[in-house]
Design a protein around this motif. Structure first.
Motif, PDB file in Angstrom:
ATOM      1  N   SER A 107      -5.428   7.304   0.950  1.00 19.67           N
ATOM      2  CA  SER A 107      -4.928   6.074   0.332  1.00 19.67           C
ATOM      3  C   SER A 107      -6.021   5.568  -0.596  1.00 19.67           C
ATOM      4  O   SER A 107      -7.192   5.982  -0.481  1.00 19.67           O
ATOM      5  CB  SER A 107      -4.596   5.037   1.414  1.00 19.67           C
TER       6      SER A 107
ATOM      7  N   GLU B  19       4.306  10.850   4.009  1.00 18.64           N
ATOM      8  CA  GLU B  19       4.026   9.968   2.866  1.00 18.64           C
ATOM      9  C   GLU B  19       4.666   8.612   3.136  1.00 18.64           C
ATOM     10  O   GLU B  19       5.800   8.542   3.618  1.00 18.64           O
ATOM     11  CB  GLU B  19       4.623  10.557   1.598  1.00 18.64           C
TER      12      GLU B  19
ATOM     13  N   GLN C 180       5.323   4.494   1.747  1.00 19.24           N
ATOM     14  CA  GLN C 180       5.281   3.355   0.829  1.00 19.24           C
ATOM     15  C   GLN C 180       5.596   2.114   1.666  1.00 19.24           C
ATOM     16  O   GLN C 180       6.707   1.983   2.193  1.00 19.24           O
ATOM     17  CB  GLN C 180       6.333   3.502  -0.279  1.00 19.24           C
TER      18      GLN C 180
ATOM     19  N   LYS D 197       0.841  -1.202   0.000  1.00 18.32           N
ATOM     20  CA  LYS D 197       0.000   0.000   0.000  1.00 18.32           C
ATOM     21  C   LYS D 197       0.874   1.249   0.000  1.00 18.32           C
ATOM     22  O   LYS D 197       2.021   1.248   0.442  1.00 18.32           O
ATOM     23  CB  LYS D 197      -0.891   0.038   1.259  1.00 18.32           C
ATOM     24  N   THR D 198       0.293   2.340  -0.464  1.00 15.07           N
ATOM     25  CA  THR D 198       0.881   3.667  -0.272  1.00 15.07           C
ATOM     26  C   THR D 198      -0.152   4.514   0.452  1.00 15.07           C
ATOM     27  O   THR D 198      -1.366   4.277   0.338  1.00 15.07           O
ATOM     28  CB  THR D 198       1.251   4.333  -1.613  1.00 15.07           C
ATOM     29  N   ALA D 199       0.326   5.479   1.195  1.00 16.49           N
ATOM     30  CA  ALA D 199      -0.596   6.302   1.974  1.00 16.49           C
ATOM     31  C   ALA D 199       0.055   7.636   2.282  1.00 16.49           C
ATOM     32  O   ALA D 199       1.284   7.745   2.357  1.00 16.49           O
ATOM     33  CB  ALA D 199      -0.973   5.595   3.277  1.00 16.49           C
TER      34      ALA D 199
END
Lengths: 168, 601
Positions: free
Chosen positions: B463, B376, B378, B363-365
């Motif tokens: 996200s 940020e 990753q 996920k990225t958020a």
């Protein structure tokens, strides 16, 4: 075909009583046969008692002096380490062994006893909670768990001895 | 250094003056012939009477004195100890039903007595009090407790005595003295107490101290508290828990180094009763005698007069400078050094840690904190993430662990290695609501560089597939206020948290017989994530400086937690978790109304 006879004190006594009854009721040849059989049963009973006493001695000595105090009960004079941190064993005095088998040749036997094992674990670490616990005397934790004491025995010239022993 | 009588900073950080015998004696000398003051007028019904109090051995086995009193007119008494020389002193007495309470110091000494007599049974409890008995903090009042009786000519000594026991363990009371002082007083232990100053201080922070709990009978008890590690002030009172009244003494030096020496009447309110964990028939109480160990010297003598177990963390923990912290962090920083979880064989406070989640991997958020940074992320794998702050600078790689407390709500933590204060972010993200909260731990705090500080950050999570929460945020809560939760970390290591104020966590350690024993406390915060799901932190202040955080699920009575700690061994971020129990909740919410809520960054 199994080379061992499985018994327990209760089943043994029960069969002993059944065998004993004809002793006084049957004719001479049968009496002679019964006498031989009774002798064998008596020997087996003596073996069984000796093995049970050995088991109780092991528990008593272990509780009194730890593993080292049990060495003399072993055939090779060496007691194996039972379990990490095990500090006390307790047998229910009223309980019978789960299993007590004496080999047909009468030279070897094995047993399984339900046993309560108390383990002592030192509180480790330096965290606040541990420090506070130590300060008020909680230096170690005792944990009780139900295990099975599995033992194998060998008949020496003059006595029974433990050949191997472990907790299952 | 003397300042305000009740400082604005937490007691942990106040620089208490090291008063010596001369200063203490001079202060006592000013008041010893006047006796303790009383805001509501002392009782004078003892005037003209005599009383001989015969004491048994004390709690440590020392011989108890025989005290022969002659109460003169006014506030004077004459005392003969063990048949010796007679001494005149000022005293004050108060009545509570059939209880008589009186107290005095003795001229040209640093000591005195407080006495509680049951006039119906003639049974008495005597507290011998003295200063300078603890060499490292002479301002601290020492006490020895003797049970005994009032001799009646021609009568046998009564067979009964007042008794230490656990009958008050788990109770809580609000008390308002005739001086106007208001306190919340929790009795969560057989040997310690926790109290909150509602009027003398800002009621943000509660404190813990050793205590005595003695039952007189019929709902009447005696309580003492010695504010060890802080001012050293001693408080003793007799109380009627049915009538909710108290009479007592306060003795000791406040932060202005003024001697407080007064008797008081008070009225109370019952706050509730939490669970006890001893076997049902057990009523054994304190005092707990000292044992060698951290916080006490190895040659501690449990038979010395006044000896008892006192947790003195401020004396023993290793405080570090900023430079020492920097060197230690560079030498060793361990972040979830071992992947622990179910079946990992982890011990101590990690034995009940659940297997970390792998569901953040890939996920990225972005988390936008209000009045805080934009983070940020990753999530490269189950254990590794990359982060960047405020959209600039290099991406940094950090090790992390995450736990999914309920579906789509994760707790994760990581160190921000490049930050000057060796910061850590311990974050709860809710992928269903888009809300995020962070306990931002940091070092190099003003008092001791290795003690953690913590900022509470609220923000929103961006996200894929996550809704925008708009202005909704997680928020501080009072759902946990007054609650007591037991935390069983591993066999033999169980503590109980008492959330005594919205910003205080106190922790109490159980003895091998499951009596609640030693206690300490620190500041913290309580944040609601969802119904039944709370994100809490506390700092083990003046103790070891750890920032403890937990995401507590009241429905499963399990938690996921992360500790952030710096010591001489370096900086660490570690998992903690426990099996929880709900011991109960004190009804204290109304005492915290009309106050600022929480402390946001």
């Amino acid at each position: 075909m199994s080379k061992t006879m499985t018994t327990s004190r209760r089943s043994f006594l029960k069969s002993g009583a059944i065998v004993a009854a004809p002793v006084v009721a049957v004719a001479a040849p049968a009496v002679a046969f019964a006498a031989d059989d009774s002798k064998a049963k008596l020997l087996r009973l003596e073996d069984e008692r000796a093995i049970e006493a050995l088991g109780r001695n092991f528990v008593r000595n272990f509780n009194a002096s730890g593993t080292k105090g049990t060495s003399a009960l072993f055939a090779d004079g060496k007691a194996p380490k039972l379990a990490k941190n095990a500090s006390r064993l307790a047998l229910d005095p009223a309980a019978e062994p789960e299993l007590l088998e004496i080999a047909a040749d009468g030279a070897r036997a094995r047993s399984r006893y339900a046993v309560t094992v108390e383990s002592e674990h030192a509180l480790e670490g330096e965290g606040t909670l541990v420090q506070m616990a130590r300060l008020q005397g909680n230096t170690a934790t005792r944990v009780s768990e139900q295990r099975v004491l599995v033992a194998e025995y060998v008949k020496l010239e003059d006595r029974w001895a433990i050949a191997d022993l472990r907790l299952a | 250094m003397a300042g305000k009588a009740y400082p604005d900073i937490e007691n942990y950080y106040y620089n208490w003056t090291a008063l010596d015998e001369a200063a203490i004696g001079a202060a006592i000398g000013k008041f010893v012939m006047e006796g303790p003051s009383c805001a509501s007028g002392a009782d004078i019904s003892l005037s003209g009477k005599t009383m001989q109090v015969v004491c048994d051995k004390g709690t440590t086995g020392v011989d108890g004195p025989t005290l022969s009193y002659r109460f003169l007119t006014g506030n004077r008494l004459m005392l003969t100890e063990n048949g010796g020389q007679s001494t005149n002193a000022g005293y004050a007495a108060l009545k509570l039903g059939h209880l008589t309470f009186f107290a005095h110091m003795l001229p040209d000494t640093l000591r005195g007595y407080a006495v509680v007599v049951d006039d119906e049974t003639n049974v008495a409890t005597v507290f011998e009090l003295w200063f300078a008995g603890y060499a490292k903090r002479k301002r601290e009042v020492m006490r020895e407790v003797y049970q005994g009786y009032v001799h009646q000519e021609g009568k046998e000594a009564p067979a009964t005595r007042h008794a230490f026991n656990n009958r008050l363990e788990g109770a809580g009371y609000f008390w308002r003295q005739d001086t106007g002082a208001e306190t919340l007083e929790y009795y969560p232990s057989i040997a310690y107490t926790h109290w909150v100053e509602l009027t003398r201080m800002d009621r943000k922070q509660g404190y813990s101290a050793p205590a005595d709990y003695i039952e007189i009978g019929h709902g009447k008890y005696i309580y003492t508290r010695t504010e060890c590690e802080f001012s050293g002030i001693f408080t003793v009172y007799a109380m009627d828990t049915n009538a909710l009244r108290q009479v007592g003494l306060r003795l000791g030096f406040n932060a202005a180094d003024e001697l407080e020496f007064y008797v008081f009447r008070g009225t109370g309110e019952w706050l509730g009763q939490i669970a006890k964990y001893e076997d049902f028939h057990v009523t054994t109480g304190g005092p707990m005698l000292p044992r060698p160990g951290p916080g006490q010297s190895a040659n501690v003598d449990a038979t010395a007069k006044g000896a008892r177990a006192v947790y003195r963390p401020n004396e023993t923990w290793q405080k570090m400078t900023k430079a020492e912290v920097k060197a230690a962090v560079e030498e060793s920083t361990r972040v979830f050094a071992q992947r622990v979880g179910a079946g990992s064989g982890a011990a101590g406070m990690a034995a009940n840690v659940q297997t970390p989640s792998e569901r953040l991997a890939g996920k990225t958020a972005t988390i936008r904190y209000d009045n805080g940074p934009v983070m940020e992320y990753q999530f490269v794998s189950a254990d590794e993430l990359r982060w960047r702050m405020n959209g600039s600078g290099e991406w940094e790689t950090s090790r992390y662990n995450a736990w999914e407390a309920v579906d789509n709500v994760f707790l994760f933590g990581h160190i921000l290695h490049s930050t000057e204060d060796h910061e850590g972010h311990i974050v709860v993200v809710d992928f269903e609501t888009g809300k995020a909260s962070c306990y931002n731990g940091y070092l190099n705090t003003p008092y001791w560089a290795n003690e953690a500080g913590c900022r509470t950050l609220f923000g929103r999570l961006e996200s894929a597939g996550v809704p925008d929460p708009g202005i909704d945020r997680h928020d501080f809560t009072e759902d946990m206020l007054g609650r007591c939760i037991t935390y069983s970390y591993s066999p033999g290591l169980t503590s109980m948290h008492l959330y005594s104020t919205p910003q205080t966590t106190s922790w109490i350690i159980f003895t091998p017989t499951r009596a609640a024993g030693l206690e300490w406390c620190g500041s913290g915060a309580q944040v609601k994530i969802r119904d039944g799901l709370y994100f809490l932190y506390w700092i083990e202040e003046a103790c070891n400086g750890t920032l403890g955080t937990i995401l507590l699920n009241m429905r499963t009575m399990h938690d996921a937690g992360i500790g952030y700690h710096c010591g001489t061994e370096g900086l660490s971020m570690s998992p903690v978790a426990a099996l929880l129990g709900h011991a109960g909740q004190f009804d204290v919410a109304k005492y915290f109304q009309r106050r600022p809520r929480g402390k946001k960054a």
